[in-house]
Design a protein around this motif. Structure first.
Motif: not given
Lengths: 790, 161, 261
Positions: C1, C34-35, C37-40
Motif C-alpha cells: 500500500m 483494501i485488497p 490498495l494492497k495491489q497498489r
C-alpha cells in the motif's frame, strides 16, 4: 506397548499444541534485529529481451540499501535439474541455465529481473516502481503443440522448445505398436491433465544472514528439504562451502511439492546479506506465489488401450506433451518420466507398455512435482481409458479391472513398465471398497437423486503408485543426480530421554508425533521422552527431505536402523552392568534382563551408565549412547487402492457435487492411523479439487488469468463431503523394516479419475452420449458437453 | 501517526500507528503476536481471522485505526487460563483437525465465532460458515468433525478411524 | 500500500468535508477497497471511513419500505431485514461470515461490481439510493460496470427498498470468488414484477424486461419458459461463456420465481 502409544496407536499430535495456540514459528514469524527487506521487480511480459535496466533513480530513494540485477549473478552458477534424461535418439536433454535473476531475457510473467534491498518492504516496493526497464516484447510461447512446431524459442541458445523426447520402454516400442495394430479392440482417449498451482497456505519466505566475523551464512527458508537446498546452493548456484552454510526450515505451512525446490529468492537473500552485512528477508505475497511457485501437472496425452475379445489387456501406448515452463525446476525432468512412465502398467498384467513423453519449454512459470508427481498423471490416463473401454465393450468397469488385476500369488511382480511390485491384493481392496461404500445401495440412491431432478453417477478407480522415493542405485540408473536415501541420529541423553535427528522434514505430516511412536515401541519407553529434531542442517546428519511419500518408508527406516544400533550398544553396556555375556541379555519393554534370573537394569540406567562410565570397559565400549544410520532401501514402496465416488449433477446448470467418496488403501503397516487418515483426506480434497474446480489458465500473451483466489478455485469446506477412508487391508511392504508404504499422495493420485468416471456415469445415465470431459469439470464445461451431446 | 487504544486478549494496548497499518500487521509486527497469519492478499483465505468485539473479522482487511477502542481476540488468547487448550482447540487436537497449522488460527477463530451464534451447528452449516477459511492440508473432513465435536455433538458415526 | 491517512468522521457533514480534499476516498467496510490498495492499484491521499457515522447505521421499516443506512454491514442487514426476508437471505449469502461483518451495503452499491449481489436487490426492488445531496432512483443509479450516478465525494447515506409481496434471489456462484456468476433477483409488487440480473452482463446489473412482462401477467416459472436470453454483450471469462451465462439467467430466474416467498 509403550504406555502412551507405540506402533499402531492413534496418538494425537503433540505439535498441535503450538499451532493451536499461535505459537508456531513459521519463517515469516522470525524477526531479526537490523533486518531489511528484499522486494523483487518482476516481469509483466511473458517473453522479452531486456534492452536496459536503469536503477539509478530507484537507488536514490529513501531506505534503499542495494539493488541487484541479473548482471550481478552472471559469474555464479545456475539452479540445476536434478535428473538427467536422455532422449530416444540418445541426445542428452536440453538444460538452459536458470539464473538467480533473469539476464538477457525474461521468460515468464513474474520472472524476477531485479531485487531491491531496502529498510522496509514499503520502501522496497516504492523503489521497484522506480526501476526503469526497457523490454523488447516477443510473442509468447504458450501452447505446447505450437511450441514444438514453431521457431519462436523460450531459450534461443538451445534452438528448440523441446527439452527431451523420452521413450519408455524404448525396446518395447515396436512390439507395442504391433500389439495395438492387431488387437481385437482398441480404445483411444485424448485428455488433459490440468495445470495446478500447489497453494500451500503459507507463502514462501526466505531470510538470509551472514556473519562477517566468521563467514558463515544462515538461510531460514520455507523448504521441504533443507539439506537439498543447501546442496544446490553450495554445489551449483553460489559455491558457498557446505560447512559455511546452515539452512533452517522451521515450521513450514504446507508444501505439496512446491517447497522441495531451490528458488532464486533464496540465493538472492544470501548474496544480499553478505553484501550488506545485514539480515535480509523476503516474504512472498499470494500474488507472487501464483506467478513464481512451481506449478504442477500440465500434461496433454493420447492413450490407447488394446484388448483381446475377452477384454484382456494387450498393451497401453501413450503420447504425452508435458509442460516444464520457462526453466527446469529441480525435479521437473523426473516427474513426467520416471515418476510417470514407470507406473503406466497400473495394477494390471498387461504385457506391453510404451510411453512417449516430450517435455516442452513455454513462457510460463516452471512446472514440477505436485502431490503425486507423475503418478496422478499415469493413473488418470490409465483409469480413464479403462473406464471408457469398459463402456465401449459393454463390460462393467469394475469387472474389466478385476479381470486384468495382478493376483496376490504373482508377487513379486515385474510390471511391463519396468518396476518390481513387492506386494498387494487388488481384488481384496476392491471387495472392501464395495463393502464400505455400500455400493449395493447405489441404485436406491440414484433413484432418489433422480426424483429430485438430479443425475447420479458411480465412478470407480484402482491405482498403484511408487513412492518412498529411492533407492539410490535404481534412481541413479534412471538419471538421478542425487542419492535418495535418508538419515537419522538417535541421541540418548544421560538422563534417559532422547533426541532423534531426522532428515525428513515435517510440514504437516506429523513426524514429531509419529517417529517417536516407532522409537518408543522399539525401546519400550514413553514416547513423550523422545523429541524429534528436523529442519536444521546444523543439527541433523543429513537428509533428502520430505516428498514422494518417503518420510516414514525411508527416513523412518533410518530411525529404525539407528535405534537398532542403540539397542545393540545398550545391550553391551547392560551385559557389563549385569556381569554377563551379551547373548544372555534380553531386552523387553525397556528392561535388559538376564534370561532365567531376576537380574535386570532399565534402559534409563543403561543410558546413565553410558555417560557416567565409572567401572566401564572403555577398551571394549565407547562412552556415550548416540548412533546414526543412513538407510537406502531396496526398492520403491507400492501403495495401491480401490476408490469410488458418487456424484450428483444438476442437469440445468451442469454443477457437479461429490456426495460420497470412499478410499480403500493398502499402505502396508500403519504406525498412526489418525495421521494416515488425515493424509488421505488431504489428498482426496486436492484430487477432487483437480477434478472439479482447479485450473491454471494463461492467455495467449502469457498472462496468468487465474492469478489469485478470485479466479483460481481452491476447494472450500462446502465443496467437499465427509470421506470414507479405510486402510485395514494392508499388505506389509516386504523390504523395509517397518513394512510401511507411503500414504501422503495416495488420495491425490486415486481420486481424480474416480470423480471423472462418476461424472461420465451420471451423464450417460441421463441419456447423454458423453464419453469424456477434461478436468476441471466445472459447471460450464459439463453444461457445454451436455449441450453438444446427442 | 495516530494514537490508538484497544484491548487485545483482555490486555490494554496503546500505540502510535500509521494510517495504512492493517490490523494484521499491527498484531504481527507491532505486538509480535505472530499466530495471526497472512495467506493471501485478496481477503479470502481466512488465516488472519480474529475477533473484533466478538465478531470474526479478516484482520488483513481492516485498518487498525478502525479497531480503535475495540476488544480484539486472537489465537494467542484462546487457551484456558491455566494454559490448557480450550474446548475448540482441544477438539481440533483430538480429531486431527490440523496438519501444517498455518490456516489453523483462522479456523479456530472462525469456529469459535460460529459456535457463539450457533451452539449446535449441522455439518452443512459448518461447511458454509467456513466459506472464508481455506485449508489445503485436511480436505476439511477433520476440521468439520472437530467443530461438531467441540459443540458437544456425537461424531463417532462420522466415517473412519 | 502507498501511505495515506485515515479520517474517522462521526457525521455525514464531516465526512463530506473530509472527502472534499484532493484524492480523498471514502472507505466503507473496505472488503474490496483494501485488497485494491494492497495491489497498489489506488493511491488516495486520505481515506474517509464511514463506519463511525451512527446516522448511517441500521435498518428501519418505513411504511411499506425498508430503509438501510449506508454503513450497515451485511451481517446487520441479515439480522435486521426481517421485514424483507429475501433481502436478508441475500445478505446472508454475500462473501463469507468475516466479510459480512465488515462489508457494507453502501460500499457495495457505490462500487457497483458487475457481479455483486446488492445491486440486483436494489434494482429489482426499485430502491431509492439516498446520498448526502439527493435521492436517486435505482433505475437511474446503475450506469454500467463499476459506474454509478454518484458524483465525486458523494456519499451513500442510505437506501430505501420498497418491500415486495414476494421476492427471491438466486445466486449461481463463480466458484473461486464466490461472487455471482449469475444472480437474479425477482420481486413481485402489486403493480408488477421486477427482475434484475447481476454477474452476467458487460453493462453491469440490469433488468430483464421480457421476463418482467411475462411474470407480471403470470407469476410462475412457466411464464418465462418460452423466453430466450441473448448472449450478446454478456460476460465471457474463465468461468463461463456468454451463452452459459444467458442460459443461467433464465434458469436462475425460474428458480427465483419458484422459491419466492
Amino acid at each position: 506397548m509403550p504406555k502412551d502409544g507405540g506402533i499402531g496407536a492413534a496418538t494425537t499430535r503433540r505439535e498441535d499444541v503450538r499451532f493451536l495456540t499461535g505459537k508456531g514459528q513459521y519463517s515469516d514469524d522470525i524477526r531479526t534485529f537490523g533486518e531489511c527487506a528484499a522486494v523483487f521487480a518482476r516481469s509483466n511480459v511473458a517473453n522479452g529481451t531486456i534492452k536496459s535496466i536503469n536503477t539509478e533513480a530507484a537507488a536514490a530513494m529513501p531506505g534503499v540499501l542495494a539493488i541487484f540485477t541479473g548482471e550481478d549473478f552472471v559469474e555464479v552458477g545456475g539452479n540445476p535439474a536434478g535428473w538427467a534424461i536422455v532422449s530416444r535418439d540418445g541426445e542428452p536433454m536440453k538444460e538452459p541455465k536458470r539464473p538467480v535473476l533473469a539476464h538477457g531475457k525474461v521468460r515468464h510473467v513474474g520472472d524476477a529481473y531485479a531485487a531491491v534491498i531496502a529498510e522496509t518492504v514499503q520502501q522496497g516496493k516504492d523503489a521497484v516502481e522506480a526501476i526503469e526497464i526497457d523490454i523488447e516484447e516477443h510473442d509468447a510461447v504458450i501452447n505446447m503443440a505450437d511450441a514444438l512446431s514453431g521457431t519462436n524459442y523460450v531459450h534461443d541458445e538451445i534452438g528448440t522448445n523441446q527439452c527431451f523426447d523420452w521413450g519408455w520402454i524404448e525396446d518395447n516400442r515396436a512390439a507395442t505398436d504391433e500389439a495395438i495394430k492387431g488387437a481385437h479392440h482398441v480404445t483411444t482417449l485424448e485428455l488433459v491433465n490440468n495445470r495446478l498451482v500447489p497453494n500451500a497456505m503459507e507463502p514462501r519466505c526466505s531470510i538470509g544472514h551472514y556473519n562477517t566475523g566468521t563467514g558463515d551464512y544462515t538461510l531460514h527458508t520455507t523448504s521441504q528439504n533443507p539439506h537439498l537446498t543447501r546442496l544446490l546452493i553450495s554445489a551449483f548456484v553460489m559455491g558457498i562451502p557446505e560447512n559455511k552454510l546452515t539452512v533452517i526450515a522451521p515450521d513450514v505451512g504446507g508444501g505439496f511439492g512446491s517447497k522441495i525446490y531451490h528458488y532464486g529468492e533464496e540465493a538472492l537473500v544470501l548474496a544480499a546479506a553478505k553484501k550488506l552485512g545485514r539480515t535480509v528477508k523476503w516474504t512472498s505475497d499470494r500474488s507472487e506465489a501464483f506467478l513464481t511457485d512451481a506449478h504442477g501437472r500440465d500434461h496433454v496425452t493420447k492413450i490407447e488401450l488394446a484388448m483381446d475379445k475377452e477384454g484382456n489387456f494387450l498393451a497401453f501406448r501413450t503420447e504425452t506433451m508435458a509442460n516444464v515452463g520457462a526453466y527446469l525446476s529441480n525435479f521437473s525432468t523426473a516427474t513426467p518420466t520416471f515418476l510417470h512412465g514407470t507406473l503406466m502398467a497400473g495394477n494390471y498384467t498387461v504385457p506391453l507398455v510404451y510411453v512417449n513423453v516430450k517435455t516442452v519449454f513455454t513462457n510460463t512459470a516452471p512446472v514440477d512435482a505436485y502431490r503425486g508427481a507423475g503418478r496422478p498423471e499415469a493413473t488418470y490416463s490409465l483409469e480413464r481409458v479403462i473406464d471408457m473401454a469398459a463402456r465401449e465393450i459393454g463390460m462393467d468397469p469394475t469387472e474389466l479391472r478385476r479381470k486384468n488385476f495382478i493376483k496376490p500369488d504373482q508377487y513379486p511382480y515385474a510390471s511391463a513398465a519396468g518396476l518390481e511390485y513387492d506386494s498387494g491384493n487388488y481384488d481384496a481392496l476392491m471387495d472392501q471398497m464395495e463393502k464400505v461404500s455400500d455400493k449395493a445401495g447405489f441404485a436406491a440412491r440414484r433413484a432418489e437423486s433422480e426424483s429430485k431432478g438430479l443425475l447420479r453417477g458411480f465412478g470407480v478407480n484402482a491405482y498403484i503408485e511408487a513412492c518412498g522415493i529411492a533407492p539410490s542405485n535404481l534412481v541413479g540408473i534412471l538419471g538421478s543426480r542425487v542419492g535418495l536415501y535418508d538419515a537419522a541420529t538417535v541421541r540418548v541423553n544421560a538422563t534417559g530421554n532422547l533426541s532423534v535427528m531426522v532428515g525428513a522434514h515435517s510440514h504437516g505430516q506429523g513426524h514429531e508425533t509419529v517417529f517417536p511412536q516407532v522409537v518408543a515401541e522399539m525401546l519400550g519407553i514413553d514416547a513423550q521422552s523422545i523429541d524429534i529434531v528436523h529442519g536444521d542442517t546444523s543439527k541433523i546428519p543429513f537428509g533428502m527431505g520430505t516428498y514422494g511419500s518417503r518420510s516414514l518408508a525411508v527416513c523412518g527406516s533410518a530411525v529404525v536402523r539407528a535405534t537398532e544400533k542403540i539397542i545393540l550398544k545398550a545391550t553391551k553396556i547392560a551385559a557389563h552392568m549385569l556381569e554377563t555375556e551379551e547373548n544372555n541379555v534380553e531386552f523387553n519393554d525397556g528392561t535388559f534382563s538376564v534370561a532365567g534370573t531376576n537380574k535386570s537394569v532399565s534402559f534409563g540406567e543403561v543410558a546413565l551408565k553410558a555417560y557416567i562410565p565409572h567401572e566401564f570397559p572403555i577398551e571394549a565400549i565407547e562412552p556415550g549412547l548416540e548412533e546414526t544410520a543412513f538407510y537406502d532401501p531396496a526398492n520403491f514402496t507400492y501403495p495401491s487402492g480401490a476408490y469410488c465416488c458418487e456424484v450428483e449433477i444438476d442437469p440445468e446448470t451442469g454443477k457437479v457435487s461429490v456426495d460420497r467418496m470412499t478410499a480403500v488403501d493398502d499402505f502396508g503397516n500403519v504406525i498412526n492411523p489418525l495421521v494416515v487418515t488425515g493424509q488421505v483426506h488431504g489428498g482426496l480434497g486436492q484430487g477432487i479439487g483437480q477434478a472439479l474446480v482447479e485450473n491454471t489458465t494463461y492467455d495467449d500473451d502469457g498472462q496468468l488469468l487465474s492469478a489469485s483466489y478470485m479466479d483460481y478455485t481452491m476447494p472450500r469446506a462446502d465443496d467437499l463431503p465427509f470421506y470414507t477412508v479405510d486402510h485395514s487391508m494392508g499388505n506389509a511392504c516386504t523390504h523395509n523394516p517397518l513394512g510401511v508404504k507411503g500414504c501422503g499422495e495416495a488420495g491425490a493420485i486415486g481420486s481424480p479419475p474416480t470423480v471423472v468416471n462418476a461424472v461420465i456415469d451420471a451423464l450417460q445415465s441421463g441419456g447423454k452420449n458423453i464419453t469424456h470431459i477434461d478436468m476441471p469439470m466445472t459447471p460450464h464445461r459439463v453444461w457445454s458437453a451436455m449441450q453438444n451431446a446427442k | 501517526m495516530t494514537t490508538i487504544s484497544m484491548t487485545v486478549n483482555g490486555k490494554t494496548i496503546s500505540e502510535n500507528v500509521e494510517g495504512n497499518t492493517l490490523l494484521s500487521s499491527f498484531l504481527r509486527e507491532d505486538l509480535r503476536m505472530t499466530g495471526t497469519h497472512i495467506g493471501c492478499d485478496t481477503s479470502q483465505c481466512g488465516a488472519c481471522v480474529v475477533h473484533v468485539n466478538g465478531e470474526a473479522v479478516k484482520s488483513c482487511t481492516m485498518f487498525v485505526i478502525e479497531a480503535d477502542g475495540a476488544e480484539i481476540g486472537t489465537i494467542e488468547g484462546q487457551a484456558n487460563n491455566d494454559g490448557s487448550l480450550n474446548v475448540v482447540q482441544q477438539a481440533f487436537q483430538d480429531h486431527h483437525g490440523l496438519q501444517c497449522g498455518f490456516c489453523t488460527p483462522g479456523m479456530v477463530m472462525s469456529a469459535t465465532a460460529l459456535l457463539k451464534d450457533n451452539p449446535k451447528p449441522s455439518e452443512q452449516e459448518i461447511r458454509e460458515y467456513l466459506e472464508g477459511n481455506i485449508c489445503r492440508c485436511t480436505g476439511y473432513h477433520n476440521i468439520v468433525k472437530s467443530i461438531m465435536a467441540a459443540s458437544g455433538q456425537d461424531v463417532s458415526k462420522i466415517a473412519a478411524e | 500500500m502507498y501511505s495515506f491517512d485515515i479520517e474517522r468522521p462521526t457525521s455525514v457533514a464531516d465526512a463530506v468535508a473530509a472527502l472534499g480534499s484532493e484524492d480523498a476516498q471514502a472507505l466503507g467496510g473496505g472488503q474490496t477497497l483494501i485488497p485494491t490498495l494492497k495491489q497498489r492499484l489506488a493511491s488516495p491521499s486520505a481515506l474517509v471511513s464511514l463506519t463511525g457515522i451512527s446516522d448511517m447505521q441500521g435498518t428501519t421499516s418505513e411504511g411499506g419500505a425498508l430503509r438501510i443506512g449506508g454503513a450497515t454491514t451485511h451481517a446487520a442487514v441479515m439480522a435486521g431485514a426481517s421485514s424483507y426476508p429475501a433481502l436478508a437471505a441475500l445478505a446472508a449469502n454475500i462473501g463469507d461470515p468475516a466479510v459480512r461483518n465488515r462489508g457494507t451495503i453502501g460500499g457495495s452499491l457505490a462500487n457497483n461490481d458487475p457481479s455483486a449481489c446488492y445491486p440486483a436487490a436494489a434494482l429489482a426492488s426499485g430502491a431509492t439510493i439516498i446520498t448526502n445531496a439527493r435521492e436517486i432512483a435505482a433505475d437511474d443509479y446503475f450506469q454500467g460496470m463499476f459506474d454509478t450516478a454518484l458524483e465525486e465525494g458523494e456519499i451513500i447515506t442510505g437506501v430505501t427498498l420498497p418491500v415486495p409481496e414476494v421476492a427471491n434471489y438466486q445466486k449461481f456462484v463463480q466458484p473461486a470468488s464466490r461472487f455471482a456468476l449469475v444472480g437474479v433477483f425477482v420481486a413481485k409488487y402489486a403493480d408488477g414484477v421486477r427482475v434484475a440480473v447481476t454477474g452476467a452482463s458487460n453493462e453491469g446489473v440490469h433488468r430483464w424486461a421480457e421476463a418482467e412482462a411475462a411474470l407480471s401477467s403470470n407469476f410462475s416459472a412457466d411464464a418465462i419458459a418460452d423466453l430466450t436470453v441473448s448472449a450478446d454483450n454478456l460476460i465471457g471469462d474463465l468461468h463461463g461463456s456468454p451463452e452459459y451465462r444467458a442460459h443461467l439467467v433464465k434458469v436462475m430466474t425460474g428458480r427465483a420465481v419458484k422459491a419466492a416467498f
